[in-house]
Design a protein around this motif. Sequence first.
Motif, PDB file in Angstrom:
ATOM      1  N   VAL A   9      10.296 -16.127   6.242  1.00 39.02           N
ATOM      2  CA  VAL A   9       8.900 -15.543   6.727  1.00 39.02           C
ATOM      3  C   VAL A   9       9.510 -14.132   7.249  1.00 39.02           C
ATOM      4  CG1 VAL A   9       7.060 -15.538   8.229  1.00 39.02           C
ATOM      5  CG2 VAL A   9       7.813 -17.780   6.600  1.00 39.02           C
ATOM      6  N   ALA A  10      10.431 -14.191   8.072  1.00 33.05           N
ATOM      7  CA  ALA A  10      10.848 -12.980   8.732  1.00 33.05           C
ATOM      8  C   ALA A  10      11.193 -11.845   8.040  1.00 33.05           C
ATOM      9  CB  ALA A  10      11.890 -13.458   9.746  1.00 33.05           C
ATOM     10  N   PHE A  11      12.052 -12.234   7.199  1.00 32.77           N
ATOM     11  CA  PHE A  11      12.536 -11.176   6.221  1.00 32.77           C
ATOM     12  C   PHE A  11      11.388 -10.547   5.141  1.00 32.77           C
ATOM     13  CE2 PHE A  11      14.143  -9.525   2.045  1.00 32.77           C
ATOM     14  CZ  PHE A  11      15.173  -8.635   2.551  1.00 32.77           C
ATOM     15  N   LEU A  12      10.511 -11.633   4.674  1.00 29.21           N
ATOM     16  CA  LEU A  12       9.196 -10.959   3.951  1.00 29.21           C
ATOM     17  C   LEU A  12       8.540 -10.083   4.849  1.00 29.21           C
ATOM     18  CD1 LEU A  12       8.323 -14.168   1.847  1.00 29.21           C
ATOM     19  CD2 LEU A  12       9.300 -11.906   1.142  1.00 29.21           C
ATOM     20  N   VAL A  13       8.372 -10.416   6.079  1.00 21.93           N
ATOM     21  CA  VAL A  13       7.415  -9.562   6.993  1.00 21.93           C
ATOM     22  C   VAL A  13       8.084  -8.211   7.168  1.00 21.93           C
ATOM     23  CG1 VAL A  13       6.872  -9.063   9.296  1.00 21.93           C
ATOM     24  CG2 VAL A  13       6.261 -11.128   8.261  1.00 21.93           C
ATOM     25  N   TRP A  14       9.414  -8.208   7.416  1.00 20.89           N
ATOM     26  CA  TRP A  14      10.290  -7.154   7.374  1.00 20.89           C
ATOM     27  C   TRP A  14      10.060  -5.999   6.020  1.00 20.89           C
ATOM     28  CZ3 TRP A  14      12.637  -2.957   8.755  1.00 20.89           C
ATOM     29  CH2 TRP A  14      13.889  -2.545   8.439  1.00 20.89           C
ATOM     30  N   PHE A  65       7.914  -6.326   3.633  1.00 21.26           N
ATOM     31  CA  PHE A  65       6.456  -5.717   3.519  1.00 21.26           C
ATOM     32  C   PHE A  65       6.220  -4.863   4.471  1.00 21.26           C
ATOM     33  CE2 PHE A  65       5.971  -9.442   0.929  1.00 21.26           C
ATOM     34  CZ  PHE A  65       5.512  -9.068  -0.239  1.00 21.26           C
ATOM     35  N   ALA A  66       6.778  -4.863   5.661  1.00 22.54           N
ATOM     36  CA  ALA A  66       6.479  -3.426   6.606  1.00 22.54           C
ATOM     37  C   ALA A  66       7.090  -2.337   6.011  1.00 22.54           C
ATOM     38  CB  ALA A  66       7.176  -3.877   7.826  1.00 22.54           C
ATOM     39  N   SER A 117       6.490   2.896   3.543  1.00 15.47           N
ATOM     40  CA  SER A 117       7.161   3.983   2.804  1.00 15.47           C
ATOM     41  C   SER A 117       5.674   4.538   2.074  1.00 15.47           C
ATOM     42  CB  SER A 117       8.182   3.374   1.871  1.00 15.47           C
ATOM     43  OG  SER A 117       7.491   2.150   1.118  1.00 15.47           O
ATOM     44  N   SER A 118       4.695   3.453   1.651  1.00 19.26           N
ATOM     45  CA  SER A 118       3.602   3.814   1.292  1.00 19.26           C
ATOM     46  C   SER A 118       2.380   4.557   1.795  1.00 19.26           C
ATOM     47  CB  SER A 118       2.851   2.446   0.524  1.00 19.26           C
ATOM     48  OG  SER A 118       3.482   1.899  -0.451  1.00 19.26           O
ATOM     49  N   PHE A 119       2.321   4.180   3.133  1.00 25.78           N
ATOM     50  CA  PHE A 119       1.253   4.576   3.856  1.00 25.78           C
ATOM     51  C   PHE A 119       1.595   5.615   5.091  1.00 25.78           C
ATOM     52  CE2 PHE A 119      -0.481   0.837   1.890  1.00 25.78           C
ATOM     53  CZ  PHE A 119      -1.643   1.437   1.085  1.00 25.78           C
ATOM     54  N   ALA A 120       2.747   5.619   5.420  1.00 26.42           N
ATOM     55  CA  ALA A 120       3.548   6.415   6.719  1.00 26.42           C
ATOM     56  C   ALA A 120       4.617   7.250   6.012  1.00 26.42           C
ATOM     57  CB  ALA A 120       3.975   5.570   7.906  1.00 26.42           C
ATOM     58  N   ARG A 121       3.973   8.004   5.343  1.00 28.65           N
ATOM     59  CA  ARG A 121       5.210   8.965   4.590  1.00 28.65           C
ATOM     60  C   ARG A 121       5.683   9.903   5.657  1.00 28.65           C
ATOM     61  NH1 ARG A 121       2.568  10.118  -1.390  1.00 28.65           N
ATOM     62  NH2 ARG A 121       2.483   7.940  -1.953  1.00 28.65           N
ATOM     63  N   PRO A 139      13.673  13.210   9.412  1.00 26.58           N
ATOM     64  CA  PRO A 139      15.047  13.213   9.378  1.00 26.58           C
ATOM     65  C   PRO A 139      15.799  12.992  10.847  1.00 26.58           C
ATOM     66  CG  PRO A 139      14.351  15.598   9.488  1.00 26.58           C
ATOM     67  CD  PRO A 139      12.920  14.681   9.393  1.00 26.58           C
ATOM     68  N   VAL A 140      16.730  12.139  10.565  1.00 30.78           N
ATOM     69  CA  VAL A 140      17.327  11.517  11.732  1.00 30.78           C
ATOM     70  C   VAL A 140      18.572  12.414  11.840  1.00 30.78           C
ATOM     71  CG1 VAL A 140      18.541   9.367  12.586  1.00 30.78           C
ATOM     72  CG2 VAL A 140      16.546   9.084  11.277  1.00 30.78           C
ATOM     73  N   TRP A 141      19.297  12.549  10.799  1.00 29.96           N
ATOM     74  CA  TRP A 141      20.706  13.340  11.053  1.00 29.96           C
ATOM     75  C   TRP A 141      20.815  14.073   9.593  1.00 29.96           C
ATOM     76  CZ3 TRP A 141      25.584  12.087   8.814  1.00 29.96           C
ATOM     77  CH2 TRP A 141      26.833  13.042   9.548  1.00 29.96           C
ATOM     78  N   GLY A 142      20.997  15.408   9.400  1.00 26.10           N
ATOM     79  CA  GLY A 142      21.217  15.804   8.117  1.00 26.10           C
ATOM     80  C   GLY A 142      19.887  15.582   7.114  1.00 26.10           C
ATOM     81  N   ASP A 143      20.352  15.047   5.924  1.00 27.85           N
ATOM     82  CA  ASP A 143      19.502  14.619   5.098  1.00 27.85           C
ATOM     83  C   ASP A 143      19.021  13.216   5.139  1.00 27.85           C
ATOM     84  OD1 ASP A 143      18.960  17.294   3.924  1.00 27.85           O
ATOM     85  OD2 ASP A 143      20.828  16.817   2.469  1.00 27.85           O
ATOM     86  N   ILE A 144      19.530  12.407   6.170  1.00 27.62           N
ATOM     87  CA  ILE A 144      19.392  10.776   6.329  1.00 27.62           C
ATOM     88  C   ILE A 144      17.963  10.878   7.069  1.00 27.62           C
ATOM     89  CG2 ILE A 144      20.105   8.789   7.531  1.00 27.62           C
ATOM     90  CD1 ILE A 144      22.001   9.988   5.628  1.00 27.62           C
ATOM     91  N   THR A 145      16.943  10.212   6.362  1.00 29.01           N
ATOM     92  CA  THR A 145      15.616  10.119   6.906  1.00 29.01           C
ATOM     93  C   THR A 145      15.637   8.695   7.605  1.00 29.01           C
ATOM     94  OG1 THR A 145      14.765   9.171   4.858  1.00 29.01           O
ATOM     95  CG2 THR A 145      14.542  11.528   5.423  1.00 29.01           C
ATOM     96  N   VAL A 146      14.432   8.459   8.327  1.00 31.72           N
ATOM     97  CA  VAL A 146      13.951   7.067   8.782  1.00 31.72           C
ATOM     98  C   VAL A 146      14.155   6.131   7.443  1.00 31.72           C
ATOM     99  CG1 VAL A 146      12.369   5.877   9.899  1.00 31.72           C
ATOM    100  CG2 VAL A 146      12.838   7.906  10.640  1.00 31.72           C
ATOM    101  N   GLY A 147      13.225   6.645   6.449  1.00 29.24           N
ATOM    102  CA  GLY A 147      12.949   5.712   5.372  1.00 29.24           C
ATOM    103  C   GLY A 147      14.292   5.158   4.970  1.00 29.24           C
ATOM    104  N   LEU A 148      15.155   6.261   4.649  1.00 30.64           N
ATOM    105  CA  LEU A 148      16.466   5.868   4.224  1.00 30.64           C
ATOM    106  C   LEU A 148      17.095   4.824   4.821  1.00 30.64           C
ATOM    107  CD1 LEU A 148      18.602   6.149   1.905  1.00 30.64           C
ATOM    108  CD2 LEU A 148      19.709   7.915   3.331  1.00 30.64           C
ATOM    109  N   LEU A 149      17.048   4.859   6.200  1.00 30.18           N
ATOM    110  CA  LEU A 149      17.784   3.940   6.988  1.00 30.18           C
ATOM    111  C   LEU A 149      17.066   2.597   7.053  1.00 30.18           C
ATOM    112  CD1 LEU A 149      18.464   6.157  10.316  1.00 30.18           C
ATOM    113  CD2 LEU A 149      20.049   5.485   8.548  1.00 30.18           C
ATOM    114  N   PHE A 150      15.859   2.706   6.986  1.00 34.28           N
ATOM    115  CA  PHE A 150      15.031   1.302   6.725  1.00 34.28           C
ATOM    116  C   PHE A 150      15.330   0.704   5.436  1.00 34.28           C
ATOM    117  CE2 PHE A 150      11.206   1.623   9.718  1.00 34.28           C
ATOM    118  CZ  PHE A 150      11.990   1.854  10.845  1.00 34.28           C
TER     119      PHE A 150
END
Length: 116
Positions: free
Chosen positions: A41-46, A48-49, A54-58, A64-75
């Motif tokens: 359940v915890a993994f599925l919540v993580w 789907f979040a 990635s769909s609604f909070a582009r 960017p976090v560092w260079g070309d590394i973005t929050v989305g890539l880290l997630f």
Amino acid sequence: MSDSRIDTAPPGGVDYVAVEESPRFGELKRRQRGFVFPLAVAFLVWYFAYVLLSSFARDFMSQPVWGDITVGLLFGLGQFVTTFAITMAYVWYANRKLDPIAEEIRADLENEEAGE
């Protein structure tokens, strides 16, 4: 057609229905499910979040976090890390909590089968 299911143990065999209904096997299932279901359940919540972000909070995910590394890539990479961590946690848990009970059940079944 007739139902050819047999509800009793075959002659000289092990009654697997009785084994499945035994308290020790019930304890094994309870422990396994008690570990697996909350983590699933915890993994599925993580997961789907991550998908929803990635769909609604582009804007947030593309920060960017560092260079070309973005929050989305880290997630996204965090999904892989989480998968490996859950796998390692399950292996650790199974080795210490589930396998000893399973070994007891197996040994009892082998003794029962050898005794008949």
